[in-house]
Design a protein around this motif. Sequence first.
Motif, short mmCIF file in Angstrom:
data_model
loop_
_atom_site.label_atom_id
_atom_site.label_comp_id
_atom_site.label_asym_id
_atom_site.label_seq_id
_atom_site.Cartn_x
_atom_site.Cartn_y
_atom_site.Cartn_z
N TRP A 115 16.30 -31.65 50.20
CA TRP A 115 15.96 -30.39 49.56
C TRP A 115 17.20 -29.79 48.90
O TRP A 115 17.16 -29.33 47.76
N ASN A 126 20.57 -19.53 39.83
CA ASN A 126 20.20 -18.24 40.41
C ASN A 126 21.43 -17.40 40.71
O ASN A 126 21.44 -16.19 40.49
N TYR A 130 22.37 -13.76 39.18
CA TYR A 130 22.61 -12.64 40.09
C TYR A 130 23.97 -12.01 39.82
O TYR A 130 24.10 -10.79 39.74
N GLN B 28 27.43 -27.93 50.12
CA GLN B 28 27.50 -26.48 50.01
C GLN B 28 26.25 -25.80 50.53
O GLN B 28 26.31 -24.87 51.33
N LEU B 29 25.14 -26.31 50.06
CA LEU B 29 23.88 -25.71 50.50
C LEU B 29 23.63 -25.95 51.97
O LEU B 29 23.13 -25.08 52.68
N ARG B 32 25.33 -23.43 54.02
CA ARG B 32 24.67 -22.13 53.95
C ARG B 32 23.37 -22.12 54.74
O ARG B 32 23.03 -21.14 55.39
N ILE B 33 22.66 -23.21 54.66
CA ILE B 33 21.38 -23.30 55.36
C ILE B 33 21.59 -23.41 56.86
O ILE B 33 20.80 -22.90 57.65
N ALA B 39 17.97 -19.21 59.14
CA ALA B 39 16.79 -19.85 59.74
C ALA B 39 15.81 -18.80 60.24
O ALA B 39 14.60 -18.90 60.01
N ARG B 74 21.42 -10.57 51.36
CA ARG B 74 22.05 -10.58 50.04
C ARG B 74 22.29 -12.01 49.55
O ARG B 74 22.04 -12.33 48.38
N GLU B 77 19.13 -13.61 48.59
CA GLU B 77 18.64 -13.07 47.33
C GLU B 77 19.41 -13.68 46.16
O GLU B 77 18.84 -14.08 45.15
N ARG B 78 20.72 -13.77 46.36
CA ARG B 78 21.58 -14.34 45.33
C ARG B 78 21.20 -15.79 45.02
O ARG B 78 21.24 -16.22 43.88
N ASP B 79 20.86 -16.52 46.05
CA ASP B 79 20.49 -17.92 45.86
C ASP B 79 19.07 -18.09 45.34
O ASP B 79 18.61 -19.20 45.09
N GLY B 80 18.36 -16.97 45.24
CA GLY B 80 17.00 -17.04 44.71
C GLY B 80 15.97 -17.50 45.72
O GLY B 80 14.90 -17.98 45.36
N LEU B 81 16.28 -17.34 47.00
CA LEU B 81 15.32 -17.75 48.03
C LEU B 81 14.39 -16.61 48.41
O LEU B 81 13.28 -16.85 48.88
N LEU B 101 10.87 -20.99 45.75
CA LEU B 101 11.97 -21.83 46.22
C LEU B 101 12.21 -21.60 47.72
O LEU B 101 12.35 -22.55 48.49
N SER B 104 9.53 -23.20 49.82
CA SER B 104 9.65 -24.65 49.97
C SER B 104 10.63 -25.00 51.08
O SER B 104 10.44 -25.96 51.82
N LEU B 105 11.68 -24.20 51.18
CA LEU B 105 12.64 -24.44 52.26
C LEU B 105 12.06 -24.02 53.60
O LEU B 105 12.29 -24.67 54.62
#
Lengths: 135, 135
Positions: A115, A126, A130, B28-29, B32-33, B39, B74, B77-81, B101, B104-105
């Motif tokens: 993903w 995004n 932002y 990177q993601l 963050r995730i 979660a 924040r 929101e910035r990541d568009g989630l 998006l 989906s995650l």
Amino acid sequence: MATKTAAQKRAQAKEAYDAFMASCPSRQLLDRISDKWVALILAALGGESPSMRYSELSRRLAGVSQKMLTQTLRSLERDGLITRTVTPTVPVTVTYELTDLGLSLHQLMYGIKEWAEAHMDEVLTNRDNYDTQHA
Amino acid sequence: MATKTAAQKRAQAKEAYDAFMASCPSRQLLDRISDKWVALILAALGGESPSMRYSELSRRLAGVSQKMLTQTLRSLERDGLITRTVTPTVPVTVTYELTDLGLSLHQLMYGIKEWAEAHMDEVLTNRDNYDTQHA
DNA sequence: CAGAATCCTTCACGATACTG
DNA sequence: CAGTATCGTGAAGGATTCTG
């Protein structure tokens, strides 16, 4: 003592919170799983090589300190997600391997990894939007 | 200067490592995730209520500080989630909602959460065994 | 209500040195 | 090779106070 100090109230609130969280079984594991080293080790061990030596992992996860590597490996072993096998050669050889349980989690983690790769560009776009809008 | 100090070598090694990691888009993601608040927020927003207010989230994730909640919201929101919607009532009303998006995650995260719940007992047993054997 | 800003603590983690 | 032990620090995160 009938009255409670603010500190005592806080302490109790904290306990109540912990108790509540303990009643949510997924929380503990979620915290443990939500660790980048866990994700990376699982990804490494679930890859092409079924078992890896300590030094291999160390190289594969370039940048990890041996402290974090050892620490994370231990906790994964304790939870039964990986096995640790010591072969008494000279010098000693230690290999790590996913258990069935670990493999099952790896599958899910792999989905997350996919993903991330699939939506990386979208996320970056995004972020740009932002940032420009909040400049 | 032809020779390099140990500090300089370390700095360069660090850069090289970062560059390597940057070449792996998922990293990177993944970092963050791999965050417990991410979660939990995703889990909360993906549940029965499609959109939640700040205070609702704060209560639902009992124990989270408003600093961490705001900070995590924040970045999501910035990541568009997630989306952040401000309704100019008095006092102001702010609601958060998953984007496509983010949804989906959420699906994937939900799988992890289910895994954790399903295998909690097994893990606890493994820990007991490990602890008694290493006592 | 939904934060922003500040201070302050702790502890997670890295760096280093040593061992079977 | 595969760790363990110790020390030091920076940064994550909590508590508190203030605001539109």
